[in-house]
Each structure stands twice: as C-alpha cells, then as structure tokens.
Scaffold this active site. Structure first.
Site, mmCIF file in Angstrom:
data_model
loop_
_atom_site.group_PDB
_atom_site.id
_atom_site.type_symbol
_atom_site.label_atom_id
_atom_site.label_comp_id
_atom_site.label_asym_id
_atom_site.label_seq_id
_atom_site.Cartn_x
_atom_site.Cartn_y
_atom_site.Cartn_z
ATOM 1 N N ASP A 201 60.278 13.959 60.568
ATOM 2 C CA ASP A 201 61.110 14.872 59.766
ATOM 3 C C ASP A 201 62.286 14.042 59.275
ATOM 4 O O ASP A 201 63.248 13.816 60.021
ATOM 5 C CB ASP A 201 61.592 16.037 60.639
ATOM 6 C CG ASP A 201 62.446 17.019 59.843
ATOM 7 O OD1 ASP A 201 62.123 17.276 58.672
ATOM 8 O OD2 ASP A 201 63.443 17.513 60.400
ATOM 9 N N GLU B 259 57.306 14.402 56.106
ATOM 10 C CA GLU B 259 57.615 15.517 55.208
ATOM 11 C C GLU B 259 57.795 15.009 53.785
ATOM 12 O O GLU B 259 58.517 14.043 53.535
ATOM 13 C CB GLU B 259 58.886 16.244 55.661
ATOM 14 C CG GLU B 259 59.156 17.480 54.810
ATOM 15 C CD GLU B 259 60.424 18.203 55.213
ATOM 16 O OE1 GLU B 259 60.519 18.625 56.377
ATOM 17 O OE2 GLU B 259 61.313 18.348 54.356
ATOM 18 N N ASP C 213 65.113 19.499 64.156
ATOM 19 C CA ASP C 213 64.496 18.267 63.622
ATOM 20 C C ASP C 213 63.383 17.777 64.545
ATOM 21 O O ASP C 213 62.377 17.219 64.102
ATOM 22 C CB ASP C 213 65.537 17.156 63.471
ATOM 23 C CG ASP C 213 66.826 17.675 62.879
ATOM 24 O OD1 ASP C 213 67.046 17.472 61.692
ATOM 25 O OD2 ASP C 213 67.597 18.311 63.631
#
Lengths: 192, 192
Positions: free
Chosen positions: B7, B68, B141
């Site tokens: 992330d 991501e 996160d």
C-alpha cells in the site's frame, strides 16, 4: 563543481552534466536522454530509467543533482510517470550521498533566458549559447536537463550566499530574483 | 506462492506478506509499515521507503508483488508521494525479477469484503477473518497491504485462468467478477 540536471520523464528522461568553475564559468560535459519503451510493463520501464540515471551518476560523479520539481496539477496523462522518474532520480542521488536540489520549470527558464515563460526553442538556443555549443541540444528533454543544471549553477541564492551582492548579478539573475520575490519564494526549497 | 502486497505512501508504506497454498488457502506471514519522517528532505524519505521495501523483498522472497494502482485524480497533496512510493516498489521488484501486479483500491475492497466501497474498518475486519488473525491489522496501511496481497491471490481472473469454473467461485468472488464486468474491466492489467 559538477552538476547533473535531470528533466524527469518515463518515456524520455533528460540527463545533462555541466561543470561550474570559478566566476560562474560553465562548461558542457555531457547530455543524454534515457528512454523506456512505452510497450513494456511499467515496472520494467521504471527500472530502465533508474538504471540509466544511476549509470550517469556513477560515470560523472556529480556534486549535486538538480531535478525538475513536479506539480500535481500538471498533465494528468503523464504527471504520475514524471513524478515517479523524479523520485527515482532522488533515490539514485540519495543512495550515492549526492545532495538534491529541486527547481521549477519557471526557475529554469528564467535562469537561461530571463523569461519564465520562454518556449522550448528559446531554451534550446540559450542553453547552446551559455554552454558554447555548436548547435542547440535536441530533443527538448536534453536542453531542459542542461537548463536545470545551469539553473542550479546560476541561482541567485547561491550568488548571494556566496558573498556576491545583488548589484553584481546579471540582468537575467536580477529578473529571476524579482520574479521569485513576486511569487513569494526566495530561492530554492530542498523538499517538495 | 508468497505474495507481497504494497500500500504505497511516502509517510507510511504498508507491506504485507501472505502465502497462498492449495485450494486458495491463505496464511499470514508478516506485516509492517515502512515510515519516513515528514521533516526529512524528500530524497532521504524516498530512500528510506525504497530501502524498507527492498529489505522486505529480500527477507521474504515473494513470487509476486501486488501494488495499489495510483490515479492522477486522487488527493493532490499526497498523490505524487504515493505515486513515487509505488514506483519504488515496482523498481525494487523489477531489480529482483519479481513480477508486479497492480490492483485498484476498489478491486482490493471487493476481494476481501465483497463491497468495492467498504470502509477501512470493514477491510481491517475481513482481512483479520480471512487470515485468521486474533485482531484486525492496524494501522489501515497494514490492513490495506494485506488486502492487496489477498486480492492478488483470490482474483477471479486467476481462478478462471487456473481452470476453475465461475460456478466454483465464492460469493465475494462472483460479486467481484460482476463488478469488474460492469465497469468494463475483466481482471488485472499489468501496466498503468
């Protein structure tokens, strides 16, 4: 002092190397454009750009790396790749303990032409003149990387920090100082 | 298969490692958040994130890195740092010859909750349930990096490519396939 200018890009990343000698005498050393194939996956492209930047830093051992500052409001199609290439240039420099300086495109244009809105041809012409090149550097990414290196060498903050009075600045530098003062900035910020 | 989810972020970068065994059995291996100090210069911060990502890949030797996908229209204040961290994760993987897979936040939320608009608490709860953790991973996160790893393991494209019929997909996977078909996408694109 050896200065490496980087005009970041994912497809074409300009890398220009100059030497700034006594009395701000600037000499051209090298210019190149590191390219990546748009048909390759993004991770492979970024690695190509990173390896190219590392190779230039290892070959020319710059004392400082001058990188174009990227803004979020720029062209949406390319801004992420541009920001990523700028990030890779910063990591390549930081890995080698080389200080990084970020300059906006306006600062670079002001530094070489005296006009923060100069077009690409004007930048190419003035870069060639300042560095005594026989022909304007091409493509524009090459000229822009040299302009970023020149911008760092001629920055008025450096002149003033170095003990030179503002009265001794060139006409272009005076314009630059005025433009920076007008926009509320006074020189170079090191972080984004 | 060991999957590393990332992330991306400049201040906090989540790194989650899972193992996907036979019959899509998923096991938790490790989760961490690589942090950089916002008071440091940007080049030093990016190097900290890059070194942290490299250290995790070297320690856990993932077979794939699931990152991501970042979009230019996201939060202007953080999008450039996020894109740069994602770029560093791609370079760290590419340097090691590890394939990269990019997934949108919507895909990751669909994969773990069946709802592409799930909130952070729902993602944390479902990640804990899927990986049999005693408590939801925190901060978000950390949970998001594990969700990205799970997303890659459970992606319906993998199921169908692997010979499983759509009738054998879980309820969440069926919703995911439908959501992707509705949005005109069918699975995972490898490049941005």
């Amino acid at each position: 002092m050896i200065i490496c200018g980087v005009d970041p890009g994912l497809t074409r990343c300009g890398v220009g190397i100059i030497e700034a000698g006594p009395s701000r005498r600037l000499s051209f050393i090298h210019v190149d454009v590191v390219r990546s194939d748009p048909h390759q996956p993004q991770d492979a492209r970024l690695l190509t750009i990173f390896n190219g930047l590392c190779a230039h830093m290892d070959a020319y051992l710059p004392d400082v790396v001058s990188i174009e500052r990227v803004f979020a409001q720029e062209n949406r199609n390319t801004v992420l790749g541009t920001a990523q290439a700028a990030g890779l240039a910063m990591v390549a420099a930081a890995q080698r303990g080389i200080p990084v300086s970020l300059h906006t495109p306006t600062e670079a244009k002001l530094a070489v032409t005296g006009n923060g809105k100069a077009d690409k041809a004007q930048v190419q012409t003035m870069v060639a003149k300042i560095l005594s090149l026989n022909a304007p550097p091409s493509p524009p990414d090459a000229a822009d990387s040299l302009a970023l290196a020149i911008c760092h060498a001629l920055r008025p903050e450096g002149a003033i920090q170095g003990g030179e009075r503002e009265g001794h600045l060139t006409a272009a530098q005076k314009q630059w100082v005025q433009a920076l003062q007008k926009s509320g900035k006074r020189g170079v910020r090191r972080d984004m």
